[in-house]
Write a protein that holds these residues in place. Structure first.
Motif, PDB file in Angstrom:
ATOM      1  N   ARG A   6     -54.194 -90.772 151.806  1.00  0.00           N
ATOM      2  CA  ARG A   6     -52.865 -91.346 151.669  1.00  0.00           C
ATOM      3  C   ARG A   6     -52.490 -92.115 152.928  1.00  0.00           C
ATOM      4  N   ARG A   7     -51.819 -93.202 152.745  1.00  0.00           N
ATOM      5  CA  ARG A   7     -51.315 -93.961 153.888  1.00  0.00           C
ATOM      6  C   ARG A   7     -50.059 -93.278 154.421  1.00  0.00           C
ATOM      7  N   LEU A   8     -50.115 -92.864 155.657  1.00  0.00           N
ATOM      8  CA  LEU A   8     -49.004 -92.132 156.240  1.00  0.00           C
ATOM      9  C   LEU A   8     -47.775 -93.024 156.467  1.00  0.00           C
ATOM     10  N   ASP A   9     -47.996 -94.316 156.685  1.00  0.00           N
ATOM     11  CA  ASP A   9     -46.833 -95.186 156.841  1.00  0.00           C
ATOM     12  C   ASP A   9     -46.051 -95.303 155.544  1.00  0.00           C
ATOM     13  N   ILE A  10     -46.769 -95.258 154.422  1.00  0.00           N
ATOM     14  CA  ILE A  10     -46.089 -95.290 153.123  1.00  0.00           C
ATOM     15  C   ILE A  10     -45.365 -93.969 152.872  1.00  0.00           C
ATOM     16  N   ASP A  11     -46.000 -92.865 153.309  1.00  0.00           N
ATOM     17  CA  ASP A  11     -45.303 -91.583 153.196  1.00  0.00           C
ATOM     18  C   ASP A  11     -44.053 -91.559 154.072  1.00  0.00           C
ATOM     19  N   LEU A  12     -44.100 -92.229 155.224  1.00  0.00           N
ATOM     20  CA  LEU A  12     -42.913 -92.326 156.075  1.00  0.00           C
ATOM     21  C   LEU A  12     -41.803 -93.072 155.338  1.00  0.00           C
ATOM     22  N   LEU A  13     -42.153 -94.163 154.674  1.00  0.00           N
ATOM     23  CA  LEU A  13     -41.161 -94.915 153.904  1.00  0.00           C
ATOM     24  C   LEU A  13     -40.612 -94.075 152.749  1.00  0.00           C
ATOM     25  N   ARG A  14     -41.493 -93.293 152.112  1.00  0.00           N
ATOM     26  CA  ARG A  14     -41.025 -92.392 151.050  1.00  0.00           C
ATOM     27  C   ARG A  14     -40.037 -91.365 151.626  1.00  0.00           C
ATOM     28  N   ALA A  15     -40.384 -90.818 152.782  1.00  0.00           N
ATOM     29  CA  ALA A  15     -39.521 -89.814 153.399  1.00  0.00           C
ATOM     30  C   ALA A  15     -38.158 -90.407 153.741  1.00  0.00           C
ATOM     31  N   ILE A  16     -38.152 -91.630 154.263  1.00  0.00           N
ATOM     32  CA  ILE A  16     -36.887 -92.305 154.567  1.00  0.00           C
ATOM     33  C   ILE A  16     -36.095 -92.538 153.290  1.00  0.00           C
ATOM     34  N   ALA A  17     -36.788 -92.995 152.246  1.00  0.00           N
ATOM     35  CA  ALA A  17     -36.115 -93.307 150.981  1.00  0.00           C
ATOM     36  C   ALA A  17     -35.457 -92.077 150.383  1.00  0.00           C
ATOM     37  N   LEU A  36     -29.633 -97.164 148.964  1.00  0.00           N
ATOM     38  CA  LEU A  36     -30.684 -98.170 149.121  1.00  0.00           C
ATOM     39  C   LEU A  36     -32.075 -97.533 149.197  1.00  0.00           C
ATOM     40  N   GLY A  37     -32.116 -96.220 149.363  1.00  0.00           N
ATOM     41  CA  GLY A  37     -33.405 -95.540 149.324  1.00  0.00           C
ATOM     42  C   GLY A  37     -34.146 -95.807 148.023  1.00  0.00           C
ATOM     43  N   VAL A  38     -33.401 -95.962 146.928  1.00  0.00           N
ATOM     44  CA  VAL A  38     -34.030 -96.268 145.636  1.00  0.00           C
ATOM     45  C   VAL A  38     -34.705 -97.636 145.692  1.00  0.00           C
ATOM     46  N   ASP A  39     -34.088 -98.598 146.386  1.00  0.00           N
ATOM     47  CA  ASP A  39     -34.699 -99.926 146.527  1.00  0.00           C
ATOM     48  C   ASP A  39     -36.044 -99.834 147.243  1.00  0.00           C
ATOM     49  N   ILE A  40     -36.119 -98.934 148.230  1.00  0.00           N
ATOM     50  CA  ILE A  40     -37.395 -98.723 148.931  1.00  0.00           C
ATOM     51  C   ILE A  40     -38.447 -98.205 147.963  1.00  0.00           C
ATOM     52  N   PHE A  41     -38.082 -97.247 147.135  1.00  0.00           N
ATOM     53  CA  PHE A  41     -39.026 -96.714 146.147  1.00  0.00           C
ATOM     54  C   PHE A  41     -39.548 -97.813 145.227  1.00  0.00           C
ATOM     55  N   PHE A  42     -38.677 -98.719 144.816  1.00  0.00           N
ATOM     56  CA  PHE A  42     -39.099 -99.790 143.910  1.00  0.00           C
ATOM     57  C   PHE A  42     -40.119-100.710 144.587  1.00  0.00           C
ATOM     58  N   VAL A  43     -39.908-101.025 145.861  1.00  0.00           N
ATOM     59  CA  VAL A  43     -40.871-101.870 146.580  1.00  0.00           C
ATOM     60  C   VAL A  43     -42.213-101.156 146.690  1.00  0.00           C
ATOM     61  N   LEU A  44     -42.187 -99.870 147.028  1.00  0.00           N
ATOM     62  CA  LEU A  44     -43.431 -99.086 147.145  1.00  0.00           C
ATOM     63  C   LEU A  44     -44.171 -99.044 145.815  1.00  0.00           C
ATOM     64  N   SER A  45     -43.440 -98.835 144.729  1.00  0.00           N
ATOM     65  CA  SER A  45     -44.082 -98.788 143.410  1.00  0.00           C
ATOM     66  C   SER A  45     -44.709-100.135 143.069  1.00  0.00           C
TER      67      SER A  45
END
Length: 633
Positions: A6-17, A36-45
């Motif tokens: 797993r990419r830890l930077d993406i997990d960091l973004l998930r944790a922030i979201a 806006l955390g939901v907006d982060i999830f949409f970008v990650l998806s």
């Protein structure tokens, strides 16, 4: 994908979201932009799904059926368990009307159309969000619709044009989102087409490769992206247009962090293990946190303090860990091969159980053996659905008015918002058989003459709770036409009835003067309505005896608006107009009449239902200021 890959930077973004969403929902100070955390999830998806499809296509391994089944395996077990647990708790905790509404959202959530369901029920009289335990599943509906449509979009376009098609879809969606917000904020917020640009931004990262950047440029970009994300959370609140152009900065910032794939953010160390774990259980944490606070606030509606918010965060993550360990993780190990029909059957079973619960919820009192004795709970449960109460009374009134043959020689016009609609209907009923007609000039904008307003209209409505009023030009047109529209109705008496805002009060005196000058009508200003927030069904749930309801109403009513009545009274007196405090109508002897002839008089926190309109309309019509208009012929 294993935890090590797993990419830890993406997990960091998930944790922030997920962290910001939780703090926002738990009333944490300074987190008004946490949604806006939901907006982060949409970008990650958008990034992860597009990358997955792109890689499998390049290897010739992509299969639609396997893609959809992986999504089912990944998402549905935890969702169903969270929804079922919420349903069981709601069965015992929620008041009957809220339970029936919940049961419909349970079906919608398990069919991944809850965003469409909540959009379709969104209106001024809609039940408050804090009474909807599955409201947060709207974002899962958007995600699932993305998973359904996006693979077909990517697979059926030529590979060499993939990035261009993704870019075009994103630009079209962004423009459409910005436009639709001018007409329907709920459509822009809930519906998938107006969120595509967020997924597409993430998808673009899967199609591009950044040139090799030196260390200092990478760190500068990371710093700028982090600053943009923080600023977005700090500067955003419930009045900010979202999504649209205002969401673009945080969306682009997240995309930059994903594209950089910064090595030190992906290096394993004690801190990264913490955010990696939070990211790993982010889906489960998102699923369980909102039902917890909703079911708590049914009996404790006040805003959470910091200690309570912190406790809810801890409890949410404890339950999330259990849900991840016992449900998410084991189900991911079930192979697709040989279980395809079983997974399809599982989706059908989920829907059937949710539909079954909808019918069981309607029979709760019978199942629990509750008798028909009149109790506080039974009276509160009998409050009709918000908008339906008003519609039913208006239909009844229309029938009676059609049979009223008395010539109408006098005209009352009620000005204001939905509280004007209440007074209009209440007085129209009292006007039956009299020579008085009762009309209305209704708007969600403040009942002010444009000539009386000395600030810009956008500034006047910057913090109005109804998004429509903040749309460019909407209230400007209303205020410009205010006096002309009123003159056309030729009123003998003008009544102001409004959910008064402090921002509007400075312009009331001049508005009254202009109304008198242009119409020669008498003017009556009605004060602040006694309000029982968040809803009588919640506010009075702790009253033990039916006979104590009215006495309790005086202590339950909102006191924070009392200071507006003296200002309104003075504005009326300054112009020789009349003023009547609604508190004197609803609470004439001290206790407020929340209960009349065996029925609750409100259908939500501040609107009268049929019994309320009959009782309070009669009292208004008998006031000395109005009595002459309601003499029967």
């Amino acid at each position: 994908m294993s935890a090590r890959k797993r990419r830890l930077d993406i997990d960091l973004l998930r944790a922030i979201a997920v962290g910001t969403v939780l703090l926002f929902h738990f009333d944490f100070p300074g987190m008004e932009g946490g949604f806006l955390g939901v907006d982060i999830f949409f970008v990650l998806s958008g990034y992860l799904i597009s990358l997955h499809i792109k890689e499998q296509r390049s290897e010739g391994r992509f299969k639609f059926i396997d893609f959809y089944l992986r999504r089912i395996r990944r998402l549905t077990p935890a969702l169903f368990v969270a929804c079922l647990g919420t349903a069981i708790a709601s069965f015992f905790i929620l008041p009957k009307p809220l339970l029936e509404e919940f049961s419909r959202s349970f079906v919608a959530a398990n069919l991944y159309v809850s965003n469409i369901y909540f959009w379709s029920t969104a209106n001024y009289f809609d039940t408050g969000s804090i009474f909807k335990p599955l409201l947060h599943t709207w974002s899962l509906g958007v995600e699932e619709q993305f998973y359904l449509i996006w693979p077909m979009f990517l697979v059926f376009i030529p590979k060499r044009f993939g990035a261009w098609f993704v870019l075009a879809a994103g630009v079209i969606s962004l423009i459409a989102s910005e436009i639709v917000l001018n007409y329907s904020a709920s459509s822009g917020f809930y519906l998938f087409p107006f969120r595509i640009f967020q997924f597409a931004t993430g998808a673009m990262v899967a199609y591009i490769t950044l040139p090799k950047l030196n260390f200092f440029i990478r760190q500068a970009l990371l710093l700028i992206a982090a600053a943009v994300i923080i600023a977005s959370f700090v500067l955003t609140n419930e009045f900010t247009r979202n999504p649209g152009f205002s969401a673009l900065p945080i969306v682009m910032a997240v995309a930059v962090i994903i594209a950089l794939n910064e090595p030190w953010l992906n290096k394993e160390h004690p801190i990264s293990e913490i955010w990696g774990r939070i990211g790993l259980v982010s889906y489960s944490a998102y699923l369980v946190h909102w039902p917890l606070v909703v079911l708590y606030k049914i009996n404790n509606p006040a805003e959470l303090n910091i200690m309570q918010a912190g406790l809810f965060v801890v409890v949410s993550y404890v339950i999330a860990e259990l849900l991840y360990t016992l449900v998410e993780k084991p189900t991911q190990k079930i192979p697709l091969e040989g279980y395809r029909k079983a997974w399809i059957g599982w989706v059908v079973l989920m829907a059937l159980i949710a539909i079954g619960f909808m019918f069981i919820a309607q029979k709760r009192d019978e199942i629990l053996g509750r008798d028909n004795k009149v109790t506080v709970a039974s009276l509160l449960d009998a409050i009709p659905p918000n908008f339906q109460a008003y519609k039913d009374f208006k239909a009844e009134l229309a029938t009676l008015q059609a049979a009223d043959k008395v010539e109408k020689t006098k005209k009352i016009v009620v000005l204001g918002d939905s509280l004007a609609s209440d007074v209009n209907a209440a007085l129209a009923y009292q006007a039956l058989g009299t020579p008085t007609e009762v009309g209305i000039l209704h708007s969600n904008c403040d009942p002010l003459a444009g000539e009386a307003i000395t600030v810009s209209v956008p500034d006047l409505y910057a913090e109005h709770p109804i998004p429509q009023t903040r749309q460019a030009g909407f209230c400007e047109k209303y205020h410009e036409a205010f006096l002309g529209s009123l003159v056309k109705q030729s009123p003998d008496l003008v009544i102001f009835s409004e959910a008064w805002r402090r921002q509007a009060l400075p312009y009331m005196s001049e508005t009254i003067r202009l109304v008198q000058k242009n119409t020669s009508a008498n003017v009556l200003v009605l004060g602040v309505v006694p309000a029982f927030f968040p809803h009588p069904n919640v506010a009075f749930r702790d009253v033990e005896k039916v006979e104590d309801l009215n006495a309790a109403a005086e202590t339950k009513r909102v006191k924070g608006w009392d200071d507006m009545d003296p200002v309104l009274r003075q504005a009326a007196l300054d112009n020789n107009a009349m003023f009547v405090a609604k508190r004197d109508i609803v609470c004439p002897t001290g206790p407020c009449d929340i209960l009349s002839e065996g029925q609750i008089t409100y259908h939500d926190g501040m609107h009268w239902n049929r019994s309320g309109m009959l009782l309070f309309g009669k009292r208004l019509a008998e006031r000395p200021e109005l009595k002459e208009y309601f003499k029967k012929k």
